[in-house]
Scaffold this motif. Structure first.
Motif, PDB file in Angstrom:
ATOM      1  N   UNK A  93      64.162   1.858  36.995  1.00 14.47           N
ATOM      2  CA  UNK A  93      64.010   1.548  35.570  1.00 14.47           C
ATOM      3  C   UNK A  93      64.841   0.329  35.179  1.00 14.47           C
ATOM      4  N   UNK A  94      64.386  -0.406  34.203  1.00  7.74           N
ATOM      5  CA  UNK A  94      65.219  -1.433  33.590  1.00  7.74           C
ATOM      6  C   UNK A  94      64.802  -1.563  32.135  1.00  7.74           C
ATOM      7  N   UNK A  95      65.401  -2.505  31.409  1.00  8.03           N
ATOM      8  CA  UNK A  95      65.144  -2.573  29.971  1.00  8.03           C
ATOM      9  C   UNK A  95      63.673  -2.900  29.682  1.00  8.03           C
TER      10      UNK A  95
ATOM     11  N   UNK B  23      61.247  -1.571  31.531  1.00  7.42           N
ATOM     12  CA  UNK B  23      60.454  -0.408  31.959  1.00  7.42           C
ATOM     13  C   UNK B  23      61.308   0.836  31.791  1.00  7.42           C
ATOM     14  N   UNK B  24      61.209   1.433  30.589  1.00 10.47           N
ATOM     15  CA  UNK B  24      62.056   2.574  30.250  1.00 10.47           C
ATOM     16  C   UNK B  24      61.345   3.911  30.443  1.00 10.47           C
ATOM     17  N   UNK B  25      60.323   3.903  31.288  1.00 12.07           N
ATOM     18  CA  UNK B  25      59.608   5.145  31.597  1.00 12.07           C
ATOM     19  C   UNK B  25      60.593   6.254  31.978  1.00 12.07           C
ATOM     20  N   UNK B  26      60.300   7.469  31.545  1.00  7.29           N
ATOM     21  CA  UNK B  26      61.191   8.587  31.874  1.00  7.29           C
ATOM     22  C   UNK B  26      61.113   8.938  33.353  1.00  7.29           C
ATOM     23  N   UNK B  27      62.156   9.613  33.842  1.00  6.91           N
ATOM     24  CA  UNK B  27      62.265   9.953  35.265  1.00  6.91           C
ATOM     25  C   UNK B  27      61.049  10.730  35.779  1.00  6.91           C
TER      26      UNK B  27
ATOM     27  N   UNK C  16      68.804   9.326  41.063  1.00 13.11           N
ATOM     28  CA  UNK C  16      69.836   8.286  41.103  1.00 13.11           C
ATOM     29  C   UNK C  16      70.693   8.407  42.365  1.00 13.11           C
TER      30      UNK C  16
ATOM     31  N   UNK D 197      57.958   8.730  36.194  1.00 15.19           N
ATOM     32  CA  UNK D 197      58.171   7.838  37.328  1.00 15.19           C
ATOM     33  C   UNK D 197      57.882   8.576  38.651  1.00 15.19           C
TER      34      UNK D 197
ATOM     35  N   UNK E 252      67.371   5.857  29.746  1.00 15.15           N
ATOM     36  CA  UNK E 252      66.215   6.563  30.317  1.00 15.15           C
ATOM     37  C   UNK E 252      66.340   8.070  30.077  1.00 15.15           C
ATOM     38  N   UNK E 253      65.280   8.676  29.573  1.00 17.29           N
ATOM     39  CA  UNK E 253      65.235  10.134  29.464  1.00 17.29           C
ATOM     40  C   UNK E 253      64.819  10.705  30.823  1.00 17.29           C
ATOM     41  N   UNK E 254      65.161  11.968  31.051  1.00 22.89           N
ATOM     42  CA  UNK E 254      64.649  12.614  32.261  1.00 22.89           C
ATOM     43  C   UNK E 254      63.173  12.922  32.098  1.00 22.89           C
TER      44      UNK E 254
END
Lengths: 643, 643
Positions: free
Chosen positions: A132-134, A136-140, A172, A143, B326-328
């Motif tokens: 993720x980066x600013x 692409x703030x898709x949630x975990x 992470x 992803x 980032x949210x989970x």
């Protein structure tokens, strides 16, 4: 309500209980293990404790002599506490004959052609997620779903909340590389999305190891196999007495105990403890680095009779016992380890194979599956004799089944010096027809401690053949041998004198033991008769007899026919399969088609309820003799005894 | 490790803790409620306790004077215990301003045409099962499945283990008549079998009552609606402060607190306690016989900002706070009450509506859903100002959204005499332009205790209009009024003298308060500016402004424009919607299509990250003035102040 202090001589701290508490309950609270083979009904007398001071009230004193009462003995299951008391726990033959492993454990390797990628429902995939980066703030979670879709072709996935709770950390920790373990398809969720059962940080090189367990919960013995899902081999086999034995030796006693307040939860805890300990043991047997732990086990398939499965799942088994004998569920939905209380990976799939009826459980479905009976052209009889005797008759075309309440005599229970087929057990025996002196073989080559099922069958046959007992099981008391004598429980035969025995006491075989064995074998033979009659064939049309269960492994067919336990068929038609029950979950673990077959088998079997069959009682009564009232059914035996 | 005894003057028993334990942790263990608005960072000084004897080590003494230290004061979050101590808990303004209900609760009734049979995912069916007998020994579960198939056309059903455990009892209790409650379709299980969520003994006459709850977890306030699924009406509305406030007043403080050892679990427990209490309260409000209990509630739909949802579900929110935010998970899989810890029917479906990003949560999705914004032709601005301010701009064609960290000033927090809009709060105020004497309206018509959001907006506008403050928010100190004076925190305006106040102290409005409000309103206005710029339209193209959240309900549009909080548009374009957040789950409870729409809305919204937008900072700085640096953006205000 008044409270009293209860002090057991074997326990550390005294405990406090309200007035009227059952002595058995107090013992349980104090952590004092007492045996209740009859399930706390006050029938067996095995839970007697000595109240050395203080007031109690005995509801029943059955099996206690006046002398016992004078000494303060009381049945823990029938006695309530009415004041501060001290209790002495007498030494007793405790049921702690733990097996570390079965007598002869053969190596079990995967069926030829096993391919984990094709046959397995459990799959692992390594995934590389975008960071993720600013921009692409898709949630975990999204992803991970994207990676599963793009890199593994998996469109939708189910996840448990606890796994979601660690998701952010795992991603992470693995720096956006992870290995996902998925159950692609539970038997009852065809067409539904796979379930994520674990997620490890980091990609794995090649296929990561995947472990599973096949479990057979017997009324007496619990067996656990640890399976390497990649090779398909069984890497550890362990077995141990079911801890529930302390609360009743047969299913009926357990059901009664489960009906008491908190009884079901206690039994559930006991079988879970047994399984969880076995799983730990099995893990320790596997050499691996890092060491294997129970949380590495991602799936369990379980069999057991219907009562064992109900107790495991906390489902009250009471209706199994009472007419019309109804289980709550035969086809158990797939569960997770967390649901069940198994101490393996919490999200591991737990699959209980399907049973057929109250007294024909998943262990029999598993037996049919692993014996292949349902695919045979020959008319085949399958039998699994454990604490109960279950029989299946059939072929590719049809399957009928029934359960005989044989009791645990062939497991060595209900017999004075009976024991399981473990070190120190007499497993075969011969009696001299003139001197009546026995020669025996002991497991482990040590001094004998008792006699197991195969030894009992041999002994009964030998005593009958030599004329030491008649066809009704009565001792011939006029023989010139000190081995036939009056004992504490009536007439008995001394198998081994105290000086030759491992426990320094005479090992004997009593008239009561003979009656127990006769009833057990008659129940099983009557089962054969009723099943064959139900499909209109004579018993000797049976082209093949498959014997499952650890019981069957070592019995002598000739002697089993001699006593009328097995039908009088040519010996080559008999085949011993070993523990077919645990092999069923093992096969189901390896092959999703085997699992589907288990469901099919359970639904194909026609169950015959013996207690509702009006021919069963006659068949049973006729079979109470050695070998049978109708000698024409046993032509080889007739020939042998007329010699 | 050494252990020490800690005795709090307000707690019963002393407790024992290891050396080095944080004083805050010891307080928690002893059940002593202390306030930690900053989340335990040692910034706010609100958790100061007085150590009256024994050794402690202070890691930080920020906000404590030498005199405080001399008296033993220590910050609970920054002080470790090094010996046996006694602690005095000073009386403090505790955060226990519990609301029993919202100020004006309107009746909410089902949308026209609501039909529970068509619109509901929750259905109940009455079933008559065949009774078992010796000729039909089918298991209970198969018997129920057959009835569901034949009498309700439902082919397959999922069941939890606890429900299976009571199945046998329920069927017999109802004498083979039962009422089954099913969730026919969770939002994320399209095409999957329905889930059995409850089973009552006995058939029901007509449709049995079915209850559900819509929940909005605000950072400050939790709102619970109790919904009758048969009529579709809301039968009780209750709200209460989120208990987590004691561990931080804004989401950032909560995230920090959640990162401490056991912090996440503590916060989770606090919000669950809040919700469970509210559900109990709501049940008590409904008159029914037998009384309604929490186990009658078969479904819950929940919204909240992303941090609140993560905390509720025990998912660590830490990555929400740190770049790249980032949210989970945004689209939470459907869960059960047992999974979540909600004290309603254990198998009740718990559905958390989807969020969009770390700072645009499900409450905003719910706001768009309930406002209908996504279906409008007009260009519409939707705003929900709670502890944060979230904004959506769009129409049927497109939706953009952003979050402004406005802080909780408009909720009365961060303002010396700020309070929520509850009894005793000044909700509107006028200041005489010559005497500077105020006239105000107090909620409940009682003496004032403080001032709420709408009052603060009005006050700021009035002080600006009358020239008591300049456009930068500085007090004009030369005015002839005792109400503008030097106070403890610098210059301040006395709203009410102690003698008129409900709490016998002067109610004041300080320079620091003004700065907090300016920053809050500037953040929101800058959000408008950036959103409009992102789609390339000027702000005055906005044809409609929809204001959600309890904040919006009572503000005066004229005064909000005057201070530059709202854009200078004709008043008729503004519309107040009330609590749009809780209305979203309510609509989703009633109508499966509304639920599907929520998913669609969340995925349609384009999220603009303000901290990554290089125009935001300029827009914010320009908006820090009253009403704005660029007066041409506020023509009506320009006209008003030039009068």
């Amino acid at each position: 309500m008044a409270e009293h202090t209860v002090k057991f001589d074997v326990a550390g701290e005294a405990i406090r209980v309200p007035t009227g508490t059952l002595l058995a309950e107090a013992a349980y609270q104090a952590g004092v293990e007492i045996s209740q083979p009859c399930g706390g009904q006050g029938r067996c007398g095995r839970c007697a404790l000595q109240v050395t001071s203080g007031p109690v009230r005995r509801r029943s004193t059955i099996r206690l002599s006046d002398e016992d009462l004078a000494q303060g003995f009381a049945l823990a299951c029938q006695t309530v506490i009415e004041g501060d008391i001290t209790v002495s726990v007498p030494p007793q033959a405790k049921i702690e004959r733990l097996l570390t492993s079965d007598r002869t454990v053969g190596e079990v390797t995967a069926p030829a052609g096993y391919d984990p990628l094709l046959d397995q429902t459990i799959q692992s995939v390594s995934l590389t997620l975008t960071r993720p980066d600013m921009s692409d703030q898709t949630d975990d979670w999204s992803r991970l779903l994207t990676a599963l879709r793009q890199q593994a072709g998996i469109d939708q996935v189910q996840i448990s909340l606890p796994l979601m709770q660690t998701l952010g950390y795992t991603l992470r920790q693995g720096e956006w590389e992870v290995t996902a373990i998925l159950d692609m398809q539970a038997w009852d969720r065809l067409g539904q999305p796979p379930r994520l059962i674990d997620l490890h940080p980091g990609a794995s090189l090649g296929m990561p190891p995947l472990w599973a367990t096949a479990i057979d919960i017997g009324t007496t013995t619990v067996t656990v196999w640890l399976v390497d899902l990649i090779t398909g081999d069984v890497r550890a086999q362990v077995a141990q007495y079911n801890r529930q034995i302390a609360r009743g030796e047969d299913v009926v006693s357990r059901i009664i105990f489960a009906g008491k307040d908190g009884g079901g939860e206690q039994l559930r805890g006991m079988v879970l403890d047994t399984i969880n300990e076995l799983v730990d043991q099995a893990c320790k047997r596997v050499k691996s680095d890092p060491p294997l732990t129970n949380h590495d086990i991602v799936k369990a398939v379980i069999v057991g009779n219907s009562t064992m499965i109900h107790l495991l799942l906390g489902i009250p088994p009471e209706n199994i016992r009472t007419m019309p004998f109804i289980t709550t569920v035969n086809q158990i939905p797939s569960l997770t380890a967390k649901d069940v209380g198994l101490n393996i990976l919490p999200d591991a799939t737990v699959d209980c194979l399907p049973g057929v009826a109250s007294y024909v459980g998943a262990d029999i479905t598993a037996g049919v599956l692993s014996s292949g009976l349902d695919d045979l052209d020959k008319i085949t009889l399958f039998m699994d004799v454990g604490t109960n005797g279950e029989i299946v008759l059939g072929s590719r075309e049809w399957l009928v089944t029934c359960a005989c309440s044989a009791g645990p005599a062939f497991e060595g229970a209900g017999v004075v010096h009976g024991m399981r087929a473990t070190k120190g057990a007499i497993e075969d025996i011969w009696v001299n027809s003139e001197t009546f002196e026995p020669t025996y073989r002991v497991i482990g080559g040590v001094k004998p401690q008792g006699i197991c099922g195969s030894g009992l069958i041999a002994l009964l046959a030998e005593l009958f053949l030599t004329g030491a007992i008649d066809k009704a099981g009565n001792f011939k008391t006029s023989l010139n041998t000190p081995r036939i004598r009056q004992g504490e429980h009536g007439w008995e035969f001394v198998i081994a004198w105290a000086k030759e025995a491992g426990n320094n006491q005479d090992i004997v075989f009593t008239r009561v033991d003979i009656d127990n064995l006769l009833r057990a074998k008659a129940a099983i033979y009557a089962g054969f008769t009723v099943l064959a009659a139900s499909v209109g064939i004579p018993l000797d049309w049976v082209e093949q007899v498959l014997i499952g269960g650890s019981f069957g492994k070592y019995i002598n067919v000739e002697k089993a026919i001699l006593i009328g336990l097995l039908p009088d068929l040519p010996w080559e038609r008999f085949q011993f399969l070993g523990n077919t029950a645990v092999r069923g979950p093992y096969l189901s673990l390896l092959d999703r088609q085997a699992r589907e077959k288990a469901t099919e088998i359970a639904s194909r079997m026609t169950y015959i309820e013996l207690s509702a069959d009006n021919t069963f009682y006659d068949a049973f009564m006729s079979a109470l003799f050695l070998p049978h009232t109708d000698l024409s059914r046993f032509p080889t035996v007739e020939a042998a005894i007329s010699n």
